[in-house]
Design an enzyme around this catalytic site. Structure first.
Site, PDB file in Angstrom:
ATOM      1  N   ILE A  31     123.073  -8.211 -12.993  1.00 36.61           N
ATOM      2  CA  ILE A  31     123.740  -8.814 -14.158  1.00 36.61           C
ATOM      3  C   ILE A  31     125.061  -9.449 -13.751  1.00 36.61           C
ATOM      4  CG2 ILE A  31     124.742  -8.334 -16.434  1.00 36.61           C
ATOM      5  CD1 ILE A  31     122.579  -6.064 -16.676  1.00 36.61           C
TER       6      ILE A  31
ATOM      7  N   ASP B 228     132.878  -4.186  -5.932  1.00 38.59           N
ATOM      8  CA  ASP B 228     131.646  -3.395  -5.909  1.00 38.59           C
ATOM      9  C   ASP B 228     131.706  -2.497  -4.682  1.00 38.59           C
ATOM     10  OD1 ASP B 228     128.854  -2.554  -5.603  1.00 38.59           O
ATOM     11  OD2 ASP B 228     128.381  -4.123  -7.058  1.00 38.59           O
TER      12      ASP B 228
ATOM     13  N   PRO C 183     126.860   0.678 -13.424  1.00 39.05           N
ATOM     14  CA  PRO C 183     126.144   1.725 -14.169  1.00 39.05           C
ATOM     15  C   PRO C 183     127.103   2.842 -14.581  1.00 39.05           C
ATOM     16  CG  PRO C 183     125.745   1.947 -11.811  1.00 39.05           C
ATOM     17  CD  PRO C 183     126.570   0.703 -11.982  1.00 39.05           C
TER      18      PRO C 183
ATOM     19  N   ASN D 212     132.483   7.583 -12.736  1.00 39.28           N
ATOM     20  CA  ASN D 212     133.257   6.475 -13.320  1.00 39.28           C
ATOM     21  C   ASN D 212     133.445   6.613 -14.841  1.00 39.28           C
ATOM     22  OD1 ASN D 212     130.822   5.574 -14.377  1.00 39.28           O
ATOM     23  ND2 ASN D 212     130.552   3.926 -12.882  1.00 39.28           N
TER      24      ASN D 212
ATOM     25  N   ALA E 263     128.172  -3.047 -20.435  1.00 38.08           N
ATOM     26  CA  ALA E 263     127.496  -2.158 -19.473  1.00 38.08           C
ATOM     27  C   ALA E 263     127.228  -0.800 -20.136  1.00 38.08           C
ATOM     28  CB  ALA E 263     128.325  -2.014 -18.207  1.00 38.08           C
ATOM     29  N   ARG E 264     128.230   0.056 -20.180  1.00 36.00           N
ATOM     30  CA  ARG E 264     128.081   1.345 -20.840  1.00 36.00           C
ATOM     31  C   ARG E 264     129.410   1.748 -21.463  1.00 36.00           C
ATOM     32  NH1 ARG E 264     123.513   0.628 -20.947  1.00 36.00           N
ATOM     33  NH2 ARG E 264     121.768   1.868 -20.202  1.00 36.00           N
TER      34      ARG E 264
ATOM     35  N   ASP F 243     129.786  -4.778 -26.252  1.00 35.32           N
ATOM     36  CA  ASP F 243     128.388  -4.615 -26.660  1.00 35.32           C
ATOM     37  C   ASP F 243     127.983  -3.153 -26.516  1.00 35.32           C
ATOM     38  OD1 ASP F 243     125.863  -5.748 -27.526  1.00 35.32           O
ATOM     39  OD2 ASP F 243     125.110  -5.278 -25.509  1.00 35.32           O
TER      40      ASP F 243
ATOM     41  N   GLU G 177     128.270   5.220 -29.317  1.00 34.27           N
ATOM     42  CA  GLU G 177     127.332   4.323 -30.008  1.00 34.27           C
ATOM     43  C   GLU G 177     126.065   5.030 -30.489  1.00 34.27           C
ATOM     44  OE1 GLU G 177     126.823   1.590 -26.584  1.00 34.27           O
ATOM     45  OE2 GLU G 177     124.676   1.896 -26.842  1.00 34.27           O
TER      46      GLU G 177
END
Ligand code: NAD
Ligand code: COI
Length: 333
Positions: A157, A176, A208, A213, A235-236, A260, A265
């Site tokens: 992504i 990364d 992820p 993290n 992402a999360r 998002d 959530e």
């Protein structure tokens, strides 16, 4: 005849399940609208494989039950596997597949849409015009081609985001822990998250969710960002400390956020509460009410292409696991 049960099946997925079923006459498919949990797991008895998608946890008690039914094949219709009890999975000898690449374009396009909506003040102008206010000032915009976009996680992504924002002429940097060899040659990487925060006008998260993290974007991270930075999280939710985010928005340190995903959530997103006031989560409403914050209910994946691929790839992976114990989509922990 092999038998697969698919849980949490939505109406919009049904045409793809029916087509897969018709194309695979050696498999009997049952679709169940309910999610896989303690109250529904018994339905899997007698099946060879389980296909599921949910944000609700795949708990030890559910996985132990599947193990006791002799089920060794569990296939998720999504990417993230952060809600699976890995210990219980291993204890029961259950192999897990996901759909690692169903449409990185879907998520990347929403992340970039949020960037553009924020920097062009779209939500502000929408709200103003609904009140009959069609003036320009004071909402002068920024331009993407003058900005540095910092990509946190340059997997499928993140790399698609990179491709799109380069089309806008943005400068791109990335962080990364496992750099992509091609991007490394291009010299896009910074060495630390801190360097990414310090140098980016827009920070977009595509890593992820891991234990290591959790809340990585916290008060310290916000303090390291440029004044007036933008944050995108498709992402999360667990990557961002929501209290720290609210403070960074209150102080103006952060100029805007596109979310998002949100850490609480589950139980809030993909539900109809009937009115804004009835949404039960105060912090979520706080964020939603702001004209410089865009909240979408985890819809980045929700495109026709992605939904089709999620069903077809997960069903085929489950069949492969049942037939051979192997799959090119096996998740290695
Ligand atoms: P991917 O596995 O292709 O890429 C993830 C990248 O993140 C890898 O390059 C990995 O090395 C890197 N990474 C790992 N830990 C990191 C860390 N601590 N800091 C920075 N980078 C780190 O996965 P992907 O397909 O690009 O998906 C990324 C994430 O996006 C998924 O794990 C999932 O949580 C999320 N996602 C969201 C939606 C949505 O609808 N909003 C849809 C699909 C995926
Ligand atoms: C994933 O694939 O990991 C997602 O985040 C999308 C999912 C919620 C359907």
């Amino acid at each position: 005849m092999k038998k697969i049960i698919a849980y949490g099946v939505r109406k919009d997925e049904m045409p793809y399940f029916k087509k897969w079923d018709a194309d695979n006459s050696d498999v009997q498919v049952k679709t169940e609208p309910k999610l896989l949990d303690d109250s529904t797991v018994d339905e899997a008895k007698g099946f060879n494989g389980v296909v599921a998608y949910q944000q609700k946890p795949y708990t030890a008690s559910v996985l132990n039950k599947l193990g006791s039914f002799g089920i060794k094949a569990l296939s998720l219709r999504n990417v993230g596997v952060d809600n699976v009890d890995v210990k219980a999975l291993k204890n029961n000898g259950i192999k897990l597949t996901n759909v690692p690449v169903y449409s990185p374009e879907a998520i990347a396009e929403l992340a970039v849409t949020d960037m553009m909506r924020l920097i062009r003040r779209s939500k502000i102008f929408d709200l103003k015009s609904l009140n009959g206010d069609l003036r320009w000032a004071p909402n002068v915009a920024d331009e993407m081609d003058k900005m540095t976009v910092g990509i946190f996680g340059t997997g499928h992504i993140g790399r698609m985001v990179l491709k799109i924002v380069r089309g806008f002429g943005a400068n791109v940097i990335g962080y990364d822990p496992f750099p992509n060899p091609q991007l490394k040659k291009e010299g896009i990487y910074v060495k630390t998250p801190k360097e990414l925060y310090e140098k980016s006008d827009i920070i977009t998260l595509h890593a992820p969710a891991l234990k290591s993290n959790y809340h990585m974007v916290d008060a310290k991270a916000f303090s390291e960002m440029k004044d007036g930075a933008y944050l995108i999280n498709a992402a999360r939710g667990s990557l961002v400390d929501t209290d720290a985010l609210i403070k960074a928005l209150d102080s103006g340190k952060l100029q805007g956020a596109g979310l998002d995903t949100y850490e609480n959530e589950v139980g809030n997103f993909n539900k109809n509460f009937g009115s804004f006031d009835k949404i039960p989560d105060a912090r979520l409403k706080n964020l939603m009410k702001r004209d410089n914050v865009i909240v979408t209910p985890h819809i980045a994946f929700y495109t026709k292409v992605a939904v089709k691929n999620m069903v077809e790839f997960s069903m085929s992976a489950n069949k492969d696991l049942i037939d051979t114990g192997k799959s090119d989509k096996l998740v290695k922990f």
